[in-house]
Design a protein around this motif. Structure first.
Motif, PDB file in Angstrom:
ATOM      1  N   SER A  87      35.821  37.450  31.069  1.00  0.00           N
ATOM      2  CA  SER A  87      36.603  36.846  32.154  1.00  0.00           C
ATOM      3  C   SER A  87      35.921  35.581  32.679  1.00  0.00           C
ATOM      4  O   SER A  87      36.562  34.532  32.836  1.00  0.00           O
ATOM      5  N   GLU A 135      32.355  41.814  32.988  1.00  0.00           N
ATOM      6  CA  GLU A 135      32.838  40.531  33.497  1.00  0.00           C
ATOM      7  C   GLU A 135      32.491  39.352  32.574  1.00  0.00           C
ATOM      8  O   GLU A 135      32.606  38.195  32.963  1.00  0.00           O
ATOM      9  N   HIS A 191      39.730  38.909  30.379  1.00  0.00           N
ATOM     10  CA  HIS A 191      39.678  40.381  30.294  1.00  0.00           C
ATOM     11  C   HIS A 191      40.647  40.871  29.230  1.00  0.00           C
ATOM     12  O   HIS A 191      40.332  41.766  28.445  1.00  0.00           O
ATOM     13  N   HIS A 240      40.739  33.927  34.092  1.00  0.00           N
ATOM     14  CA  HIS A 240      39.835  35.075  34.283  1.00  0.00           C
ATOM     15  C   HIS A 240      40.476  36.359  33.743  1.00  0.00           C
ATOM     16  O   HIS A 240      39.892  37.059  32.914  1.00  0.00           O
TER      17      HIS A 240
HETATM   18 ZN   LIG Z   1      37.181  40.315  36.507  1.00  0.00          ZN
END
Ligand SMILES: [Zn+2]
Length: 300
Positions: free
Chosen positions: A121, A118, A95, A91
């Motif tokens: 991720s 998001e 990013h 995750h």
């Molecule tokens: Zn995140």
């Protein structure tokens, strides 16, 4: 079923992954998708830009911090070796890849627009889930991986939706007057009741559930971007399964664009129309596939 039992893990797996093994898994998951993505993620390890060890006094949780386009981003997490921690590594490196790709943008456009924050991720986690499923033969472990993913999807799309609706209604009521804690409890109860219906019994103390969601104070309506991000990734991932390698450069361009445009415009550059219900249906098709796979694994 009480609401406090909803997230009890199914078929817990106690396998421990040494950090090096987690690194190799995440890099392989990324590399199978795109060698460029693997290369970018590898730099985090080579340049010691991940603080993963658990130490006394260290802050909890996990995040990836991108400050400016000129400074590389850094990851903080607390790695204890369980399956969830490997997913967290994927995750946060998702990013990280997003930040590395968007560094060609100006400082103003370096960060992704909130609903897209998001995307990379959650996509990174999905790549890891796919890798685990392709390698794992033990039905117990497979079931646990699938359940974790499906529960994650449900928690994000349904629960965060309830949170967002609660927040909208609280602000609408606040227009007229200050709301007492009791009124917020009532509103929280009402909105959660719409999700649980008569299938789940809410325990009395859950009426205070709104009070520990820091986003309501510190990042208003951020909960919406969890819902949007999750649904977007489900649909994008299904698109990837349909299009194969042709999807990869378009996806990397999407991340490279950072916050230069609105989500509908960024996605239309990939040939996606966010107003087309068919695109969002792809995401639900993917969820159906995961549930079918789980049923098969459980021998149903
Ligand atoms: Zn995140």
């Amino acid at each position: 079923l009480k609401n406090c039992d909803v997230y009890a893990p199914v078929g817990e797996v106690n396998k421990v992954f040494p950090f090096d093994e987690a690194r190799d898994k995440v890099l392989k998951a990324f590399g199978d998708f795109s060698p460029e993505m693997e290369k970018i993620a590898k730099e985090f390890f080579e340049e010691s830009r991940i603080d993963a060890a658990v130490r006394h006094g260290k802050t909890g949780g996990a995040f990836c911090s991108g400050m400016t386009p000129r400074i590389p981003s850094y990851v903080l997490m607390n790695y204890t070796g369980n399956l969830r921690d490997v997913a967290t590594l994927a995750h946060e490196l998702g990013h990280g890849v997003h930040f590395s790709l968007s560094k060609k943008q100006t400082l103003v456009n370096y960060d992704a627009v909130l609903p897209m924050a998001e995307t990379a991720s959650v996509f990174g986690e999905m790549l890891l889930t796919r890798l685990f499923l392709s390698e794992e033969q033990d039905p117990k472990v497979r079931a646990s991986i699938l359940c974790a993913k499906i529960e994650d999807i449900i928690a994000t799309t349904f629960r965060q939706n309830v949170l967002t609706r609660f927040e909208i209604h609280a602000h609408l009521k606040r227009k007229d007057k200050l709301l007492s804690p009791q009124e917020l409890c009532d509103l929280w109860w009402e909105e959660n009741g719409k999700l649980f219906g008569d299938a789940v019994e809410m325990i009395p103390s859950y009426k205070w559930g709104w009070s520990y969601i820091s986003h309501f104070v510190h990042a208003r309506f951020y909960c919406y971007s969890y819902v949007f991000g999750e649904l977007l990734v489900l649909s994008l991932f299904r698109q990837y399964l349909e299009d194969g390698k042709a999807f990869v450069p378009k996806y990397l361009d999407l991340l490279s664009a950072g916050g230069t445009d609105s989500p509908p415009n960024l996605l239309s550059a990939m040939g996606i129309d966010v107003n087309d219900p068919g695109f969002w249906q792809k995401g639900y098709d993917l969820v159906r596939d995961l549930i079918m796979e789980l049923k098969k694994t459980l021998g149903e």
